[in-house]
Design an enzyme around this catalytic site. Structure first.
Site, PDB file in Angstrom:
ATOM      1  N   CYS A 116       0.816  -1.223   0.000  1.00  0.00           N
ATOM      2  CA  CYS A 116       0.000   0.000   0.000  1.00  0.00           C
ATOM      3  C   CYS A 116       0.846   1.269   0.000  1.00  0.00           C
ATOM      4  O   CYS A 116       0.319   2.369  -0.194  1.00  0.00           O
ATOM      5  CB  CYS A 116      -0.936   0.002   1.204  1.00  0.00           C
ATOM      6  SG  CYS A 116      -1.901  -1.499   1.319  1.00  0.00           S
ATOM      7  N   HIS A 258      -3.045   6.951   2.579  1.00  0.00           N
ATOM      8  CA  HIS A 258      -3.562   5.663   2.116  1.00  0.00           C
ATOM      9  C   HIS A 258      -4.902   5.429   2.819  1.00  0.00           C
ATOM     10  O   HIS A 258      -5.032   5.614   4.039  1.00  0.00           O
ATOM     11  CB  HIS A 258      -2.557   4.569   2.451  1.00  0.00           C
ATOM     12  CG  HIS A 258      -3.100   3.189   2.308  1.00  0.00           C
ATOM     13  ND1 HIS A 258      -3.797   2.787   1.190  1.00  0.00           N
ATOM     14  CD2 HIS A 258      -3.058   2.120   3.145  1.00  0.00           C
ATOM     15  CE1 HIS A 258      -4.165   1.531   1.359  1.00  0.00           C
ATOM     16  NE2 HIS A 258      -3.736   1.098   2.532  1.00  0.00           N
ATOM     17  N   ASN A 288     -10.390  -0.135   0.755  1.00  0.00           N
ATOM     18  CA  ASN A 288      -8.936  -0.022   0.686  1.00  0.00           C
ATOM     19  C   ASN A 288      -8.475  -0.577  -0.674  1.00  0.00           C
ATOM     20  O   ASN A 288      -8.563  -1.776  -0.913  1.00  0.00           O
ATOM     21  CB  ASN A 288      -8.334  -0.821   1.848  1.00  0.00           C
ATOM     22  CG  ASN A 288      -6.824  -0.822   1.861  1.00  0.00           C
ATOM     23  OD1 ASN A 288      -6.186  -0.504   0.876  1.00  0.00           O
ATOM     24  ND2 ASN A 288      -6.254  -1.207   2.997  1.00  0.00           N
TER      25      ASN A 288
HETATM   26  O1  UT7 Z   1      -3.751  -1.447   3.679  1.00  0.00           O
HETATM   27  C1  UT7 Z   1      -2.963  -2.105   4.581  1.00  0.00           C
HETATM   28  C2  UT7 Z   1      -3.132  -1.577   5.929  1.00  0.00           C
HETATM   29  N1  UT7 Z   1      -4.237  -2.216   6.605  1.00  0.00           N
HETATM   30  C3  UT7 Z   1      -4.800  -1.630   7.635  1.00  0.00           C
HETATM   31  O2  UT7 Z   1      -4.421  -0.542   7.944  1.00  0.00           O
HETATM   32  C4  UT7 Z   1      -5.851  -2.352   8.426  1.00  0.00           C
HETATM   33  C5  UT7 Z   1      -5.648  -2.069   9.883  1.00  0.00           C
HETATM   34  N2  UT7 Z   1      -6.585  -2.749  10.761  1.00  0.00           N
HETATM   35  C6  UT7 Z   1      -7.885  -2.424  10.829  1.00  0.00           C
HETATM   36  O3  UT7 Z   1      -8.349  -1.568  10.112  1.00  0.00           O
HETATM   37  C7  UT7 Z   1      -8.735  -3.083  11.902  1.00  0.00           C
HETATM   38  O4  UT7 Z   1      -7.897  -3.831  12.757  1.00  0.00           O
HETATM   39  C8  UT7 Z   1      -9.841  -4.014  11.340  1.00  0.00           C
HETATM   40  C9  UT7 Z   1     -10.905  -3.171  10.647  1.00  0.00           C
HETATM   41  C10 UT7 Z   1      -9.252  -5.001  10.349  1.00  0.00           C
HETATM   42  C11 UT7 Z   1     -10.504  -4.776  12.473  1.00  0.00           C
HETATM   43  O5  UT7 Z   1     -11.050  -3.861  13.412  1.00  0.00           O
HETATM   44  P1  UT7 Z   1     -10.829  -4.094  14.978  1.00  0.00           P
HETATM   45  O6  UT7 Z   1     -11.523  -3.014  15.668  1.00  0.00           O
HETATM   46  O7  UT7 Z   1      -9.333  -4.236  15.176  1.00  0.00           O
HETATM   47  O8  UT7 Z   1     -11.614  -5.438  15.231  1.00  0.00           O
HETATM   48  P2  UT7 Z   1     -11.069  -6.834  15.809  1.00  0.00           P
HETATM   49  O9  UT7 Z   1     -10.250  -7.537  14.763  1.00  0.00           O
HETATM   50  O10 UT7 Z   1     -10.438  -6.590  17.139  1.00  0.00           O
HETATM   51  O11 UT7 Z   1     -12.412  -7.624  16.015  1.00  0.00           O
HETATM   52  C12 UT7 Z   1     -13.382  -7.255  16.977  1.00  0.00           C
HETATM   53  C13 UT7 Z   1     -14.528  -8.231  16.948  1.00  0.00           C
HETATM   54  C14 UT7 Z   1     -14.111  -9.685  17.029  1.00  0.00           C
HETATM   55  O12 UT7 Z   1     -15.082 -10.383  17.763  1.00  0.00           O
HETATM   56  P3  UT7 Z   1     -14.851 -10.749  19.330  1.00  0.00           P
HETATM   57  O13 UT7 Z   1     -13.618 -11.591  19.339  1.00  0.00           O
HETATM   58  O14 UT7 Z   1     -14.659  -9.422  20.002  1.00  0.00           O
HETATM   59  O15 UT7 Z   1     -16.092 -11.465  19.700  1.00  0.00           O
HETATM   60  C15 UT7 Z   1     -14.131 -10.170  15.606  1.00  0.00           C
HETATM   61  O16 UT7 Z   1     -14.361 -11.549  15.494  1.00  0.00           O
HETATM   62  O17 UT7 Z   1     -15.235  -8.113  15.713  1.00  0.00           O
HETATM   63  C16 UT7 Z   1     -15.310  -9.391  15.060  1.00  0.00           C
HETATM   64  N3  UT7 Z   1     -15.211  -9.170  13.623  1.00  0.00           N
HETATM   65  C17 UT7 Z   1     -16.287  -8.906  12.850  1.00  0.00           C
HETATM   66  N4  UT7 Z   1     -17.589  -8.802  13.111  1.00  0.00           N
HETATM   67  C18 UT7 Z   1     -18.422  -8.521  12.090  1.00  0.00           C
HETATM   68  C19 UT7 Z   1     -14.100  -9.161  12.853  1.00  0.00           C
HETATM   69  N5  UT7 Z   1     -14.431  -8.894  11.575  1.00  0.00           N
HETATM   70  C20 UT7 Z   1     -15.774  -8.744  11.544  1.00  0.00           C
HETATM   71  C21 UT7 Z   1     -16.684  -8.453  10.513  1.00  0.00           C
HETATM   72  N6  UT7 Z   1     -17.993  -8.338  10.838  1.00  0.00           N
HETATM   73  N7  UT7 Z   1     -16.290  -8.254   9.234  1.00  0.00           N
END
Ligand code: UT7
Length: 378
Positions: A116, A258, A288
């Site tokens: 990216c 980005h 993204n």
């Molecule tokens: O371009 C390259 C650079 N990439 C990035 O910059 C991405 C950086 N990371 C992010 O943007 C975020 O970490 C994400 C958007 C990918 C994830 O957000 P988060 O707030 O870090 O969520 P998480 O992974 O901690 O997940 C929280 C909860 C989990 O459930 P529990 O364990 O709390 O019960 C996940 O299983 O949300 C759940 N979850 C979802 N729920 C509904 C994860 N993905 C989803 C989903 N829909 N798509």
């Protein structure tokens, strides 16, 4: 004494596939919902390539637009760089395909892999080549079909990405400004946090897939770790680039980051002490698009008249590698006409695109005939 050369952006263009996919449509086949996606990322929809579309076709469309705005001919280009993680082939490069389709027969062409951050890396390479005098005009493209390398069963990644391309034309000028300074960085120790394992210089056995169970040719990401990394490096590297450009952060008129996640942009704006309104964001409509996200956001910022003559623009990318990169540009040497390009040049470009198809076909045909003749003679 030789005149000091500067590299200015004189053209820009973007392209996305025809088909948009909303969060609701996604939730029909993966366990997620619009509320979660929008609240955690700021994304409402993304564009997904149809069967006939590819990274190269999107790159070609964006390139044609950028040449139109720049009002130069493909044959004026000395270099084409495509930043991408989703090339059609390992080689020939996407850049070589675009070179052929444009009939840019005097240009060198290569793809650049910095995930990216790739567009800022590519812009840096091209602008340095202009500044030292080895080239006069470059086409720099960020293009991706992320939909082809997503694991559509993995809700932690497949909701985030989309397809698209953005391009700029860089040109040498004695007029001060243009690309002022860049900072390129990498931390390979974090390579496993964001990866697309593929067949390369080590074998294609199961061990090639990521330690976290990721699949060959499919993206895997440790989202939380990447999030923390991103918020840190955006602010740090923009500050570094400002120091190199000898401006202060408060001189920045617009940050074009980005487009990974709205929350990353908000956190980075807080860290930099810049009003979030001075961060360009269009992640809501495109998701993204990896290396394409910065040039697409730049095009939209220009269209929305958020970029004016003499403005200081900060571009900042971050992603797989890990890599990150920032660049400061002082905008503007010439304003393209409302129609974008003179009529005569437009006609000449269209003739060149037609010639490109004919030239390419006839060269292939000649190679086949020559090889047949050689076979018959031996
Ligand atoms: O371009 C390259 C650079 N990439 C990035 O910059 C991405 C950086 N990371 C992010 O943007 C975020 O970490 C994400 C958007 C990918 C994830 O957000 P988060 O707030 O870090 O969520 P998480 O992974 O901690 O997940 C929280 C909860 C989990 O459930 P529990 O364990 O709390 O019960 C996940 O299983 O949300 C759940 N979850 C979802 N729920 C509904 C994860 N993905 C989803 C989903 N829909 N798509």
């Amino acid at each position: 004494m030789a005149a000091v050369r500067h590299a200015h952006v004189i053209g820009w263009g973007m392209a996305v596939p025809e088909t948009a996919m909303t969060n609701a449509e996604l939730s029909a086949f993966v366990e997620t919902n619009d509320e979660w996606i929008y609240a955690r990322t700021g994304i409402r929809q993304r564009f997904i390539a149809n069967e006939g579309e590819s990274t190269a076709t999107l790159a070609y469309r964006a390139a044609q637009q950028a040449l139109e705005v720049a009002d130069i001919l493909p044959t004026d280009l000395d270099l084409i760089v495509v930043a991408t993680s989703t090339a059609e082939n390992i080689f020939p490069s996407t850049a070589s395909l675009v070179q052929d389709w444009l009939n840019a027969h005097d240009a060198g062409a290569f793809d650049l892999s910095a995930a990216c951050s790739g567009f800022v890396y590519a812009l840096n390479m091209a602008s340095d080549s202009i500044r030292v005098g080895s080239i006069d005009a470059a086409l720099v493209i960020g293009a991706e079909t992320m939909s082809r390398i997503l694991d559509w069963q993995d809700r932690s990644t497949c909701i985030l990405f989309g397809d698209g391309a953005g391009a700029v034309v860089l040109k040498a000028s004695e007029s001060p400004g243009g690309v002022l300074a860049s900072v390129l960085r990498s931390d390979g120790s974090g390579g496993d946090l964001l990866a697309i394992p593929s067949v390369g210089s080590i074998d294609a056995s199961e061990s090639r897939a990521g330690a976290n169970g990721s699949k060959l040719y499919k993206m895997s990401m440790a989202g939380g770790e990447v999030f923390k990394f991103a918020t840190r490096v955006v602010s740090e590297s923009v500050e570094q680039a400002c120091r190199l450009a000898e401006i202060s952060v408060s001189d920045i008129d617009l940050v074009i980051p980005h487009q990974a996640n709205l929350r990353i942009l908000q956190a980075a704006a807080r860290k930099l002490g810049i009003d979030v309104d001075r961060f360009m964001s269009n992640v809501e409509r495109y998701g993204n698009t990896s290396a394409a996200s910065i040039p697409i956001a730049l095009c939209e910022a220009i269209e929305q008249k958020r970029v004016q003559d003499k403005d200081h623009i900060a571009l900042v990318g971050f992603g797989g590698g890990l890599t990150w990169a920032s660049m400061i540009i002082r905008w503007g040497i010439s304003k393209p006409s409302e129609q974008h390009g003179s009529l005569l040049n437009r006609q000449r470009r269209h003739v060149q695109y037609r010639i490109a198809r004919w030239r390419s076909r006839s060269r292939r045909w000649r190679r086949r005939v020559n090889s047949r003749v050689r076979d018959l003679q031996s």
